[in-house]
Structure formats: C-alpha cells, structure tokens
Design a protein around this motif. Structure first.
Motif, short mmCIF file in Angstrom:
data_model
loop_
_atom_site.label_atom_id
_atom_site.label_comp_id
_atom_site.label_asym_id
_atom_site.label_seq_id
_atom_site.Cartn_x
_atom_site.Cartn_y
_atom_site.Cartn_z
N PRO A 429 -6.37 -6.76 -3.29
CA PRO A 429 -5.24 -6.30 -2.47
C PRO A 429 -3.88 -6.65 -3.08
O PRO A 429 -2.85 -6.40 -2.47
N ILE A 430 -3.89 -7.26 -4.25
CA ILE A 430 -2.63 -7.69 -4.87
C ILE A 430 -2.26 -6.80 -6.06
O ILE A 430 -1.16 -6.26 -6.13
N THR A 434 0.55 -4.28 -4.12
CA THR A 434 -0.04 -4.98 -2.98
C THR A 434 -0.32 -3.99 -1.84
O THR A 434 0.15 -2.85 -1.86
N THR A 435 -1.03 -4.48 -0.86
CA THR A 435 -1.33 -3.64 0.31
C THR A 435 -0.04 -3.13 0.96
O THR A 435 0.03 -1.98 1.40
N ALA A 436 0.97 -3.98 1.02
CA ALA A 436 2.24 -3.55 1.61
C ALA A 436 2.88 -2.44 0.78
O ALA A 436 3.47 -1.50 1.33
N VAL A 513 1.53 -1.54 7.36
CA VAL A 513 0.17 -1.97 6.97
C VAL A 513 -0.84 -1.67 8.08
O VAL A 513 -1.92 -1.14 7.79
#
Lengths: 587, 587
Positions: A429-430, A434-436, A513
């Motif tokens: 997720p990084i 990233t997820t954001a 998110v």
C-alpha cells in the motif's frame, strides 16, 4: 510448504472475466487462442513452482548484502535468474519486433501473479524491467529503442525507476536531481535517488536507470521534470555494456520485508544520461508508465495473498486441536473444522480471488484500451487501475495478517513462513503511490474530472450483472441482493462526492480512501459475481463441478461478509468529514 | 523519538471512567485519593519514559541471545530491571502483607500500559510475574505464599506460565507433561513446554515456573490437569535460591516481534515441583489467572497503539510534502494537513483512546468484583475481559499498520521504528488465547450461559448513556445517534445468537468473532461517549479546555468512523453463517 500456482482459477479469469473474446479479436493477438494461453500459463507455473518458490524463504533469511558499493544477491538467485533469461520469460508481453512474445496483459497479469507469489523479492526485478521497457517503447527515440529494448526484453539487462529523493516522495514536484546538457547531446545527471528497487545487484550484465531530473532552465515544480535513461554501464557502439557510469550505490536499506530485493540509494555524479522524449514532459511519461506499474503492484497483492492463503490452508488441514463447538465429535479435529478458522480461510480466499477477478477484468480493459481508440474503454481502464492497486494492496496486508492468525503461536515464529508474507505485504500500500495517492487519483482525475461519467458507467455495468443474477438460483439472488446494496452505497457516495467537489473539496477528499475502498470492494464483488454466473453455466453444462461450486461459494461468501463493508464506507464518507477536518492535534 | 506517557488521559480515565468513586470507597483502597494516584502514575511515567523507552529499539535490534542453555538479555535491560526492582514497581497492585503497595487494578492498568508502551519486550517480564503472584495468592498454601510471594512482589524473582506444548496450544486438554508424587510430598515434573515467555533470562536471581501437568491417576483431558510451582533454583530453607532445578532451556524462538523478550522451550526432566491448590483443578486455577492475563494483553494492545500513534504524529508534523488538495496554499505543507493523513491519525487516536477508556472501566469492575460479592458486577467484569483482549489486540495490529502507512516509504525501513510496532503488535491477538478463543469465551461462557442476561444489562447501560447524550449539544447528539445504531446492531445480533444457541450452534459460533468485534467496538465507543459527557462537564466548568475539546472530538470521530462497523458485523452474523459453514476446501 510449496507454492502451487492456481492455474485453474487463472485460466477461469482469462476465459470468463478478462473480456477475452474482444481481446483475442484484436489484430495484435489473433495468433493466440485459449489453448495457447493455457500452455504459456502452465509452463510459467511450472517454472515459478519449481525454480522460484524455493528461493523465497532463504532469500528472506539472508537478504541482499551490501559491501563497499557492491550488492550481492542471496544464493540461488543468480542461477534462477539465468534460467528466467534462458526461458525468455521477460519477453512475455513485449512486442515481437524487439524479441518479445507479444502476449496480451491479460496473460501477463497471470504471469506476474505467479512469479510474485513464488518470490516477491525476485519478482520485483522483472517487474521494474517491464516498466523500463514500457517507458522506452512509449517515449524512446528509435536509437534508444534499438540500443536498450532487445537486451531488456531478453532479460539480460534490468531496468529501474528513479523517482524518489529524500525530500520528494509522494511529492515529485520537489525532485532536485539536475541534468545538464553537454556539447555531445548527452546530459550530465547529478543527484541522489532513494528507494531504488534493484538499483544495484549482480544478476544482469547492465542496469538501465530511468531517472526523473530537472534541466537548468525548466520551470519550477512538477512541470520542469524530464526523463533520462542512464545506463549503469555505458553502451558501446556494438551494443555491449562498456565503461561504468558515474552512478554509485551508496547503501541499501534494512527493510521490514522483501528483504532479498535490494532497495538502493543511488548517487549520480555527473553521470551520462540521455533525454527520453521531450524536455519537461517527464512527469507525464511517468504517469503513463505508472498505470502499468500500479496495476502490477495490485497483482503483487493478489500474489502475496494467494501464497499466504495456501500456507494457512495447509496448516489448517494438518493441525489437530480441540473438539468441534457443536460437541458432535469427541476427539480433537483438524482446525479447518472450526468455524472461525473457516471464516478466516474464506475471507483470505474470497479477498484473493476477488482481487484476481478484478485484475483480470482490468488487464483486459488495458489491452483493449491500448489497441482500440475507444475513450470510454480507456477511461474505464484508468478508473480501474487505482481500484486494483488500492484494494489488492490493502487487502494483501489483511490477508497476510489472517494467515499469521490461523497459525496461532507458530505464526509468530519466523521459520514458519507466515510472518514473511505479513512483512512483505506491508510495502504494497506504500510503493508506486500510497493508498491515499491512489484515492486522490481516483477521485480527482477519474471521477471528478469527467463529472462522474465513467463512475456512473461502472455502476450501470454492475446493475446489468445484478439483473442477470436476479434470474438465477437462491445463491445468485443472494449475491445480487448484496451487490445491489453495495452499488447503492457507491452511487450515493458518488453523488455526495460530486456535490462536494464544488461545495467543499476538503470534505470530499476527507472521504477519498473510504471511497476508494468502497469502489474496490464493489468491483471485486462484482467480478466474483460475474464469475459465479459463468460458473453456474459451466455447472449446468456438467463441467468441473468441484471447482465451479467453489467459485460460487466464494462469491457468496464475499457478498455476505465483505460487500457489507461498502455500507460502512458510505456512512464514513457522509457523516465523517467534519469530525475528521475539525479535530485538533494539540501538543 | 521519545515516548511521552499520556498521563493526562490516563488520569482522565481513572477519574471519569473507572468507577473510581466506588473503587476508592472499597475498604482496601480508602488510603488512596486521586492525588495519590496521580503521584504514582506520574512517577511511573517518568520511570517508563526515561529508563525504559530508550531500550525498545536496541532490544529489538539485538534481541535476546541464546547460547548453550543460557539466555543473555540485550544491553541495558539488566540495569533497567535493577532500577525497576529498586523502585519497587512490581509491588504496585499487590497486597501490603507481602510487601505490596496495594493499589487497585484501576491504577495498575495505567502502569501496565506505560511500561509496555515504553518497551513491550521489557514489560512482558513483570506482566508474567504478576500472573504468578496472582496464582499463588489465589491458590497457594501458606508456606508457598511465604516462600515465593515476597521476592516475586519485590521483583527479585520473576514468574512464568507454562501451559503450551507442541500438541497443546489452544487445546490445553492435550497437555502431556507428567507430575509424579515423591515420598517427600514434592512432585517430579517431566515434559516439554514451548512458547514460555521469559522462561529463561539473566535479569533475576530466580525464576518461578507455574506448570500445568498431569498426575498419573488423574482423568484424561482437561479435567486431569494440576498446577505446580517449579522454581528454577530450588529455594533453601532460609528463603534464598539454592541448587539448579532440572529445568533446561533448550532454545529460544526467532520471532517476528517482541524480540528482546525470550520465548523459551523448556525441558523438565524430573524437575522438583510442588502442587498448588488441589489436584485436577489446574485448568480452573489457570482460568482465574487468565482473566487477569488476558486483560493485561489487551492493555499491551493499547500500549503499542499509543506508541505507534505518537511516532506517526511526530512524523506527520515534521514531514513536508505536497500542497493541500483545496489549492489554497501554494507551498508544500506538513503532511498532517492532508485529509487522509488526518483520517489515519484520528483513527489511530480514537482506537487507542477507545481501548484505554474501556480498559479503565473494566479495571474498575475487576476491582469491584474482587472486593464485593455482587454477582452482576462479577459477571459484567468477566463479560468485559474478552472484549478488552479481543478489541484492543486486533485494533493494535490495525493501528500499528496505519502507523507504518503514515510514514510512507520510511515506514518500511527498520531504523524508522514504525515497523517494530507492526511486528510487535502481531502477537497480541494470538497469545493468552487467540481472538477466536476470546470470542468463544464471550459467546459460550458469558452470553449463552446466563441466557444473555449480562449482555442485556450491558446494552441497558449503553442506552442510559444515550439518554444522557440526547440532552447534550450537537456533537453529543451525533455521538448518541451512532451509539444507538451500534447498540441496536448488538441487540439484534444477541437475539440471533441466543436463538441459534438452541437451533444451530455451529451457525452461532460462525459469527463469534464478528460478535466479539461488534461488542468490543460498541464498548469502546460507549466509554468514549461517557468520556465526552465528562469532558463537556469539565469544559462547562472552564477546566482544561484544549484537552477536553480533544476528548469530545475523538469520541465523535469514533462514533462516525468506527461505530458504523458494528452494522457490518451484524450483517455478517445474520447473513453469513451458511456461506461460511457450507463452503468446501477442495484440493
């Protein structure tokens, strides 16, 4: 514990979920039918299972080693990589013109999954090389293509992407590496790049760095970035690697996971580089490539999840502990008999297969988008990419964590192997955004920019699947009911987002998110539902009864246990923005 | 990065959530008022911050070392432990009769949190010693108490719990270690115990093992287990440690986390042990102790969460990256300004403070239950324990994972420190009974056994808080509305569970973990809501404005972002049992 590639499910996804009919009718792919695809996937499966999977644990234990500027890979990696080159696997999806096999991404996704499930650390090297190949194909000059593509596609050279600097992570506008034009047309590239995956290693004859840097007269910020190719060894006129370039590996990182994948700090000291494409368009090029790289990271999530699931399933079948809660058996049973172990296993399986189903569909869309000029297909493919990356990477962390839990105390012991997936998965997720960043990409570029048009078409396609499910049996109807509820949550959230894109942009992004996870969960549930319909058709035709029954059971579990999370995300988006934006963080 | 004990919130919890008025009126605790409690907590906070917190990273890096049967602790641990003994901290909650300070669990919980936040590996040693002390207090003979309690309470000796064997993890009925009566009244204990926390180390003069074993004539299964005290060094008549007992440390585990806490394999070869209490009642005694140990593991979850939160908050304040999404600022800002970073931080904070609030309330109930003979209070305290353990341990994994995420790529680098919490936290949902064991305990012993009576009283107390919230301002009413919805989900799930306890026990237990997580989330949200009411009263009185405003904001965030998960758990319980129980796992 060995890894068994899920060939049957991968083929199921290609056949039923990847828009195979349209993909295989594209001029580029008419040479391949399903039997050819099966042969490729089976061959690659054997290679991954036999040659690569055994490396994963030892690679994690030893890690990549750094000594005085040189990086040494764990024992076995060099031999396996040589095999990989010999069998020509890097060529899978690349154009025949430069020695590639020219297969669609639909097949490439299955290959990426298997290689990364076998050993994610190993898989990162070809993954980065794919990225470099795509960048050069898209934007390189004829001479650059001539120079770099054949050895990269053959796997004799590897590629890297050099974006991050200490002050420039998610914020690439802050990149400070300089590139100064020389009289001979080359550039002198100077700066420090960090987090460079396979930035230094001893597996290939040469390493081709793609570097984001700034020319002296370009505008400040992201619009002044250009892309350069900087070979580790400067290529001689005859195409062979020559003198070492001024690119030094300063150190490699001591990481939580993927420890056999060297993550380098590279120092460029007036290194010789060559501009790719046009000046100041570097970020734009990077974004084109990024879609491919982000998609692949999502697939790495599926890969890690699958490996974690197989390991947990093996353990749950063998480990005998406690009598059943219903008291009907007086002896201890294998823990797979206990309801909560089943719950965890099914959660792992349905999240993994849900990710695979949505990745297969997205791969097909990417193939179609690449070869057709249909703006709706292009938009839908681009809409799906952050969903695949966001959903599959976040869920991989969850799945790997459940894998540890199923092992009980043994899961916490490194030798068991479950903990490695938990560590490895955490990077997903990084990196590659990233997820954001995925969520902002989804909301800003792929939802708000076209006024929600693509998002509504996505919802309409789901509604069409619901209509088909409504005509089915009890299980199909149950899946359809939960799918409809999740889609309602999505559409209501979408309305809210579009309204707030004008009224209160901070409030909208406060829910980005949750919106991404809602859309990703919905997409996975949808594709599993489509799979369940296809499985029912196969069952009715008397085909592969056990497998098809399992596909329907997995889709039903996902619909009843995971799709309901969409409602919670919707509540968060609607109710939660002020409590998020207004809270203080006092000292 | 240093650890700053959250003294203000710990005191807020003691004062407003731990039933302090009733606890402090118990005869045992009339000596202490809130100012005394504050003095103790502040003193302990200083010790944890200054002496213990600096050990955590180095301990993780070096780990406990094993060589030829001896375990060496990381540098600094011995000195810190000597300080711990000198300051008498082990004595905190133990009876004055044996040198204890006699403080209630209400205060003890705060101490356990601070020590484990400072260094969870270090904190495990006193935690296990507490367990041994409680076991001996409850069931030891006068002579045993005389022999062991004073040095244990002084911290000069440490304690261990020896339950697990390779074939007996969650299923203690399979314990095979034998204990054979000798002519002198002692027992010869033989067998292999695994996963023994601090089973061997060099911090104390002696180690007192409490061992679950089987006498030759006892019944098979769990009812034939007895509890024995087996000192590592046999105690001389003058009370000093004498000859080494036949207990050997065979190895220690190579673990994912808490690497400075040695996890030993212990081999008992006709070691000298002494029966505690009555024969064949060992498991019963263990269960009495277990409530205390499980509660403490929940508190370890809060501790890890707090440390991970502080680290992420520090980083988010310092790391500058990207312009705000609303475009109002043209320069990059500290990432704490970005909505999704705020979302993650608030999620971390509200889960941590929610766990702390519910643990404080439970600690108070345990104090009341221990000193009063009120069956409703006892039942409510016992109902809360699996909630504290289940919620706080599972949430700690989530919070630590968010902590890594906030750090971006730096989070994946071990030197940053965020990854350590992610690794450490992973043991919490496993040891002292996995989450499924907690869930089965909740559902079987604490809900079904009394026909849901305690569970309904729990819900009624929440409804009373809702009524108070309804009289408050907009924030209070918003909290109340979400609390009511979550309580509805709980009561509907409870009805379903009670019905299926008769109709379909497998279906009930298929939802046991969702039910535990529902109840735990509800309990945390409830206690935060009670805290918000107390904070509003303080605000109205003009007290601690910044802190009290933050308490209300945290409760509101929890209500809007986390309580809605209860609805999803309810859906899972209601819809999901058949899809869980009927699915196959074909080869």
């Amino acid at each position: 514990m060995t890894y068994q590639p899920p060939v049957q499910d991968l083929m199921f996804c290609v056949e039923h979920l990847s828009h195979w009919e349209q993909v295989s009718s594209l001029a580029a792919y008419t040479d391949y039918d399903l039997a050819d695809v099966a042969a490729v996937i089976e061959g690659y499966a054997r290679f991954c299972e036999e040659q690569i999977a055994p490396l994963s644990h030892i690679g994690d234990t030893v890690g990549a080693q750094f000594d005085n500027g040189r990086v040494t890979m764990p024992d076995g990696d060099a031999q396996a990589y040589a095999q990989f080159v010999e069998m020509g696997w890097q060529a899978l999806t690349h154009p025949a013109e430069y020695g590639g096999m020219g297969l669609p991404k639909t097949v490439g996704a299955a290959a990426v999954e298997m290689l990364n499930a076998a050993d994610m650390s190993f898989g990162l090297c070809p993954l980065l090389t794919d990225g470099a190949i795509e960048a050069l194909l898209l934007t390189g000059s004829d001479e650059q293509k001539e120079t770099y593509l054949e050895p990269l596609i053959a796997g004799r050279w590897s590629g890297t992407m050099n974006l991050t600097e200490p002050q420039a992570g998610s914020d690439l506008g802050r990149v400070a590496t300089k590139a100064v034009l020389r009289p001979d047309g080359s550039y002198g590239v100077s700066g420090t790049k960090i987090f460079i995956t396979y930035g230094a290693h001893d597996l290939t004859e040469n390493i081709i760095h793609l570097v984001l840097a700034r020319t002296p007269d370009g505008p400040a910020g992201p619009k002044g970035l250009s892309l350069f190719v900087v070979p580790q060894k400067i290529v001689e006129p005859d195409g062979t690697p020559g003198a070492e370039n001024a690119v030094n590996c300063v150190s490699i990182e001591h990481k939580l996971g993927v420890r056999a994948s060297p993550t380098a700090v590279l120092e460029y000291k007036n290194a010789t580089g060559f501009l790719i494409g046009e000046e100041n368009r570097g970020l734009e090029y990077m974004f084109i490539m990024m879609n491919a790289a982000r998609f692949s990271v999502g697939v790495q999530g599926i890969a890690t999840s699958e490996r974690a699931y197989q390991r947990a399933l093996d353990y749950a079948r063998e480990r005998v502990q406690s009598r059943p809660v219903n008291g009907q058996v007086k002896d201890a049973v294998a823990i797979i008999e206990h309801p909560d172990v089943r719950r965890m296993l099914l959660r792992m399986r349905s999240l993994t297969e849900g990710g695979r189903a949505m990745a297969a569909a997205t791969a097909g869309l990417l193939d179609l988008a690449h070869h057709q000029d249909d703006p709706e297909i292009v938009a839908l493919a681009e809409f799906m990419v952050p969903l695949v990356k966001g959903f599959c990477s976040e869920r991989a962390v969850e799945v790997a964590s459940l894998g540890v839990q199923i092992h009980g105390g043994m899961g916490f012991i490194e030798e068991t192997g479950a903990a490695q997936h938990y560590r490895d998965a955490r990077i997903l997720p990084i990196y590659e955004g990233t997820t954001a960043i995925q969520a902002n990409d989804l909301l800003g570029r792929k939802v708000m920019r076209d006024g929600g048009g693509t998002a509504r078409r996505f919802a309409a396609r789901i509604a069409a699947t619901e209509a088909e499910l409504a005509k089915g049996d009890t299980a199909a109807q149950a899946i359809g009911a939960n799918l409809a509820q999740a889609r309602d949550a999505f559409e209501a959230s979408l309305d809210w987002m579009l309204e707030n894109s004008r009224k209160d942009i901070d409030a909208a992004f406060a829910g980005s998110v949750p919106f991404l996870m809602l859309a990703g969960t919905l997409a996975a549930g949808w594709k599993l539902a489509k799979g369940a319909l296809a499985a029912q058709t196969a069952l009715d035709a008397g085909k592969e009864a056990q497998f098809m029954t399992q596909k329907i059971a997995t889709a039903l579990f996902f619909a009843q246990h995971i799709l309901p999370e969409c409602t919670t995300e919707h509540t968060r988006i609607l109710l939660g923005s002020r409590s998020l934006l207004d809270a203080d963080f006092p000292d």
